[in-house]
Design an enzyme around this catalytic site. Structure first.
Site: not given
Ligand code: SAH
Length: 272
Positions: A115-116
């Site tokens: 994920s970011k």
């Protein structure tokens, strides 16, 4: 296996003995602790600034990432500090190391993504805004669904007393084990299994966080959540988009709060 508590900040620089796990007792639960003979000089790939082509100290790049997170609205210093400590570049492929501190999701193999940083920070911040912090300001026992490469698990391990992280893809479970094993993280337990079933042996959890989104929150998670605990997970809406959902378990039942749109890989049942 050492029973020593993790120091804070974790000494994530002290890496990198890839000694095989073959001699360990076979179990689906692996506690991660650093090998006493690990070689801190065997360093990770260098980060190269894409504009100047100059090699940078990863701490500098991470500081930049954390400043940006703060600028984007992450206000919880404990979360920012954990993100400053964990070396995200060690969790991605060598070819992607230069993008490790950009605010982007990255492929980690088998069709999955890390994920970011902004989403990791946001979700953990939301967990910490529930009623689930203990007297020391830590999340208690946390269940993470979707270990992936193990990055978020490493961040969580700094902010929780115990972290149980489940992955359904054997290849990624093994990879996370490799990424995390050399680090000194005795409060992090990796599990291979279907996270839709939760992990009853570690329950009740003060917090449950999912890195994969389904149609709704599995019943097992609701059951395994402690009273006063909080779940943060992506869920599908009727229009088939995903949003972040916060679920609090209160004396009066479950309270749900739907937040912003997100884009996570699907939550799937079974193992592979
Ligand atoms: N937190 C991870 C993100 C991984 S992406 C990281 O920092 O890298 C989400 C992961 O959820 C994928 O690896 C996917 O295989 C896993 N996943 C999806 N459904 C699952 C389930 N039912 N149980 C466990 N893991 C699951």
């Amino acid at each position: 296996m050492t029973k020593e508590r993790p120091s804070f900040p974790l000494k994530l620089d002290a890496l990198d003995n890839k000694k095989s796990l073959a001699n360990r007792p076979s179990s689906s639960v692996v506690s991660l602790s650093q090998d006493k003979n690990s070689n801190p000089l065997k360093s990770a790939p260098q980060i190269v600034d894409s504009a100047s082509g100059v090699g940078l100290d990863s701490a500098t790049v991470r500081e930049h990432m954390v400043k940006k997170l703060a600028h984007q609205g992450v206000a919880d210093n404990a979360v920012l500090s954990a993100m400053l400590n964990v070396e995200r570049h060690r969790f991605v492929d060598t070819a992607l190391v230069n993008q490790a501190y950009e605010d982007t999701s990255l492929p980690i193999g088998l069709g999955q993504t890390i994920s970011k940083p902004n989403v990791v920070a946001r979700m953990i911040e939301l967990l910490r805004q529930g009623r689930c912090l203990d007297a020391r300001g830590k999340l208690g026992r946390v269940l993470e669904i979707g270990t992936g490469c193990g990055y978020q698990a490493a961040v969580l391990s700094q902010l929780a007393s115990e972290v149980y992280s489940i992955e359904r893809l054997k290849g990624l479970y093994e990879r996370a084990k490799e990424n995390l094993r050399p680090l000194r993280v005795p409060n992090l337990h990796l599990l291979f299994g279907d996270g839709m079933l939760g992990y009853a042996k570690g329950a009740p959890y003060s917090a449950i966080i999912a890195a994969a989104g389904g149609e709704n929150i599995p019943e097992h998670w609701l059951e395994q959540l402690a009273l006063g605990g909080r779940i943060v997970a992506p869920v599908e809406t009727q229009s088939r988009t995903q949003v972040l959902l916060v679920v609090d378990k209160t004396e009066n039942g479950f309270e749900k709060t739907y937040l912003e749109a997100v884009h996570f890989v699907p939550l799937k049942s079974g193992i592979n």
